[in-house]
Design a protein around this motif. Structure first.
Motif, PDB file in Angstrom:
ATOM      1  N   UNK A  23      23.380  43.836  35.656  1.00  0.00           N
ATOM      2  CA  UNK A  23      24.567  44.454  35.065  1.00  0.00           C
ATOM      3  C   UNK A  23      24.660  44.093  33.590  1.00  0.00           C
ATOM      4  N   UNK A  24      25.580  44.767  32.901  1.00  0.00           N
ATOM      5  CA  UNK A  24      25.760  44.584  31.454  1.00  0.00           C
ATOM      6  C   UNK A  24      26.955  43.693  31.155  1.00  0.00           C
ATOM      7  N   UNK A  25      26.924  43.101  29.981  1.00  0.00           N
ATOM      8  CA  UNK A  25      28.057  42.354  29.465  1.00  0.00           C
ATOM      9  C   UNK A  25      28.191  42.585  27.973  1.00  0.00           C
ATOM     10  N   UNK A  26      29.288  42.119  27.415  1.00  0.00           N
ATOM     11  CA  UNK A  26      29.584  42.325  26.000  1.00  0.00           C
ATOM     12  C   UNK A  26      30.071  41.034  25.377  1.00  0.00           C
ATOM     13  N   UNK A  27      29.599  40.745  24.186  1.00  0.00           N
ATOM     14  CA  UNK A  27      30.096  39.605  23.437  1.00  0.00           C
ATOM     15  C   UNK A  27      29.829  39.810  21.959  1.00  0.00           C
ATOM     16  N   UNK A  28      30.071  38.763  21.195  1.00  0.00           N
ATOM     17  CA  UNK A  28      29.864  38.817  19.753  1.00  0.00           C
ATOM     18  C   UNK A  28      29.312  37.479  19.281  1.00  0.00           C
ATOM     19  N   UNK A  29      28.673  37.490  18.131  1.00  0.00           N
ATOM     20  CA  UNK A  29      28.265  36.271  17.452  1.00  0.00           C
ATOM     21  C   UNK A  29      28.864  36.276  16.048  1.00  0.00           C
ATOM     22  N   UNK A  30      29.107  35.064  15.541  1.00  0.00           N
ATOM     23  CA  UNK A  30      29.676  34.957  14.199  1.00  0.00           C
ATOM     24  C   UNK A  30      28.895  33.925  13.421  1.00  0.00           C
ATOM     25  N   UNK A  31      28.279  34.339  12.334  1.00  0.00           N
ATOM     26  CA  UNK A  31      27.443  33.475  11.511  1.00  0.00           C
ATOM     27  C   UNK A  31      28.289  32.904  10.378  1.00  0.00           C
ATOM     28  N   UNK A  32      29.150  31.978  10.732  1.00  0.00           N
ATOM     29  CA  UNK A  32      30.056  31.386   9.761  1.00  0.00           C
ATOM     30  C   UNK A  32      31.064  30.500  10.467  1.00  0.00           C
ATOM     31  N   UNK A  33      31.995  29.950   9.716  1.00  0.00           N
ATOM     32  CA  UNK A  33      33.015  29.074  10.281  1.00  0.00           C
ATOM     33  C   UNK A  33      33.935  29.861  11.210  1.00  0.00           C
ATOM     34  N   UNK A  34      34.194  29.296  12.383  1.00  0.00           N
ATOM     35  CA  UNK A  34      35.020  30.004  13.360  1.00  0.00           C
ATOM     36  C   UNK A  34      36.520  29.831  13.113  1.00  0.00           C
ATOM     37  N   UNK A  35      36.922  28.757  12.440  1.00  0.00           N
ATOM     38  CA  UNK A  35      38.359  28.531  12.250  1.00  0.00           C
ATOM     39  C   UNK A  35      39.041  29.651  11.470  1.00  0.00           C
ATOM     40  N   UNK A  36      38.473  30.116  10.333  1.00  0.00           N
ATOM     41  CA  UNK A  36      39.117  31.231   9.628  1.00  0.00           C
ATOM     42  C   UNK A  36      39.193  32.501  10.480  1.00  0.00           C
ATOM     43  N   UNK A  37      38.164  32.742  11.288  1.00  0.00           N
ATOM     44  CA  UNK A  37      38.210  33.908  12.161  1.00  0.00           C
ATOM     45  C   UNK A  37      39.288  33.742  13.221  1.00  0.00           C
ATOM     46  N   UNK A  38      39.423  32.532  13.753  1.00  0.00           N
ATOM     47  CA  UNK A  38      40.489  32.279  14.733  1.00  0.00           C
ATOM     48  C   UNK A  38      41.858  32.538  14.106  1.00  0.00           C
ATOM     49  N   UNK A  39      42.044  32.083  12.874  1.00  0.00           N
ATOM     50  CA  UNK A  39      43.333  32.295  12.203  1.00  0.00           C
ATOM     51  C   UNK A  39      43.573  33.782  11.953  1.00  0.00           C
ATOM     52  N   UNK A  40      42.516  34.501  11.591  1.00  0.00           N
ATOM     53  CA  UNK A  40      42.651  35.939  11.341  1.00  0.00           C
ATOM     54  C   UNK A  40      43.040  36.676  12.618  1.00  0.00           C
ATOM     55  N   UNK A  41      42.423  36.305  13.733  1.00  0.00           N
ATOM     56  CA  UNK A  41      42.751  36.936  15.008  1.00  0.00           C
ATOM     57  C   UNK A  41      44.174  36.599  15.436  1.00  0.00           C
ATOM     58  N   UNK A  42      44.550  35.337  15.287  1.00  0.00           N
ATOM     59  CA  UNK A  42      45.903  34.933  15.675  1.00  0.00           C
ATOM     60  C   UNK A  42      46.949  35.640  14.818  1.00  0.00           C
ATOM     61  N   UNK A  43      46.669  35.800  13.529  1.00  0.00           N
ATOM     62  CA  UNK A  43      47.607  36.487  12.642  1.00  0.00           C
ATOM     63  C   UNK A  43      47.776  37.947  13.024  1.00  0.00           C
ATOM     64  N   UNK A  44      46.760  38.515  13.667  1.00  0.00           N
ATOM     65  CA  UNK A  44      46.831  39.909  14.124  1.00  0.00           C
ATOM     66  C   UNK A  44      47.450  40.031  15.509  1.00  0.00           C
ATOM     67  N   UNK A  45      47.971  38.907  16.027  1.00  0.00           N
ATOM     68  CA  UNK A  45      48.651  38.951  17.317  1.00  0.00           C
ATOM     69  C   UNK A  45      47.739  38.768  18.520  1.00  0.00           C
ATOM     70  N   UNK A  46      46.488  38.331  18.280  1.00  0.00           N
ATOM     71  CA  UNK A  46      45.554  38.147  19.384  1.00  0.00           C
ATOM     72  C   UNK A  46      45.691  36.733  19.962  1.00  0.00           C
ATOM     73  N   UNK A  47      45.562  36.627  21.268  1.00  0.00           N
ATOM     74  CA  UNK A  47      45.531  35.319  21.922  1.00  0.00           C
ATOM     75  C   UNK A  47      44.102  34.797  21.841  1.00  0.00           C
ATOM     76  N   UNK A  48      43.915  33.676  21.167  1.00  0.00           N
ATOM     77  CA  UNK A  48      42.560  33.197  20.890  1.00  0.00           C
ATOM     78  C   UNK A  48      42.515  31.680  20.967  1.00  0.00           C
ATOM     79  N   UNK A  49      41.407  31.155  21.474  1.00  0.00           N
ATOM     80  CA  UNK A  49      41.226  29.710  21.546  1.00  0.00           C
ATOM     81  C   UNK A  49      39.801  29.367  21.146  1.00  0.00           C
ATOM     82  N   UNK A  50      39.601  28.134  20.696  1.00  0.00           N
ATOM     83  CA  UNK A  50      38.298  27.653  20.279  1.00  0.00           C
ATOM     84  C   UNK A  50      37.855  26.560  21.237  1.00  0.00           C
ATOM     85  N   UNK A  51      36.640  26.686  21.776  1.00  0.00           N
ATOM     86  CA  UNK A  51      36.126  25.691  22.709  1.00  0.00           C
ATOM     87  C   UNK A  51      34.843  25.075  22.153  1.00  0.00           C
ATOM     88  N   UNK A  52      34.659  23.808  22.461  1.00  0.00           N
ATOM     89  CA  UNK A  52      33.437  23.077  22.122  1.00  0.00           C
ATOM     90  C   UNK A  52      32.612  22.995  23.393  1.00  0.00           C
TER      91      UNK A  52
END
Length: 243
Positions: free
Chosen positions: A181-210
């Motif tokens: 079967x198929x799945x979908x995801x994304x990769x980000x070649x950079x710092x994840x914290x600014x992207x997390x803040x950008x998503x949260x500012x747009x009203x998205x529920x987002x969390x960062x895991x180690x």
């Protein structure tokens, strides 16, 4: 050419529009029931379906190529060493395409790209990841090499395979039980914290895991909790990647 462009079926296209825009993707096609978004690397197509449809919330692996006949010829030539001919020119619901059939029974389509240049306004750090879950990851990896995907090193992971493509996006093979079967995801070649803040500012529920293999953002899936199939994942992942 070869570009990753999964096809996602959803009854909530506007919610996906909001999420993908927050991720830094840019809409480049917008027809009735059909939208295509460019990332810095790869594309994602959205196809609107009725709420509760069997495919609501699911993703089909797909790629874009420049010339269907030449793509089929090269794929079958490469696969000939394995005694296989996985590529077949077909007429799909949306027009001419090339269907790839793998040894595990999994199939996906290559479509002719409607436009070739990647949108320069998309976030250059974001890549679309198409995922192939299978009980036979070795055969899946060979199939992706036959279509022209380029292996990418995966340290200490003998049962997985990662691939880049010439014109953008990544393809991932992951072992899983049951039908392929198929799945979908994304990769980000950079710092994840600014992207997390950008998503949260747009009203998205987002969390960062180690995690053992790296850092990953998990953002609420717009299709989760809807009337679609019960296996729709609750979140989408954006894996951090450097180098």
């Amino acid at each position: 050419m070869l570009r990753v462009r999964p096809l996602h079926f959803t009854s909530r296209p506007d919610s996906w529009d909001t999420l993908l825009t927050a991720l830094g993707m840019v809409i480049t096609e917008n027809d009735a029931g059909w939208r295509v978004f460019d990332a810095g690397s790869g594309r994602l197509a959205l196809h609107t379906v009725p709420a509760g449809a069997a495919e609501d919330g699911t993703t089909a692996l797909a790629v874009e190529v420049g010339d269907l006949a030449e793509f089929a010829r090269r794929t079958n030539l490469a696969a000939g060493e394995d005694g296989a001919a996985p590529a077949e020119l077909v007429t799909a619901d949306h027009g001419e395409a090339c269907r790839i059939t793998a040894p595990d029974g999994f199939t996906f389509l290559a479509d002719k790209a409607s436009h070739f240049a990647q949108c320069a306004d998309a976030d250059p750090a974001l890549a679309v990841a198409g995922v192939w879950f299978t009980e036979d990851p070795a055969a899946a990896a060979r199939t992706l090499q036959h279509i022209g995907a380029r292996p990418r090193p995966v340290p200490d992971q003998d049962d997985t395979a990662d691939f880049s493509t010439k014109n953008g996006g990544v393809l991932l093979v992951r072992p899983a039980s049951g039908p392929a079967r198929s799945g979908l995801g994304f990769e980000y070649d950079g710092a994840l914290e600014p992207l997390r803040e950008r998503l949260a500012s747009a009203g998205q529920q987002v969390s960062l895991t180690e995690e053992a293999f790296g850092r990953t953002l998990h953002v609420a899936n717009p299709d989760a909790g809807g009337p679609g199939p019960g296996h729709v994942p609750a979140t989408l992942w954006i894996a951090g990647r450097h180098g």
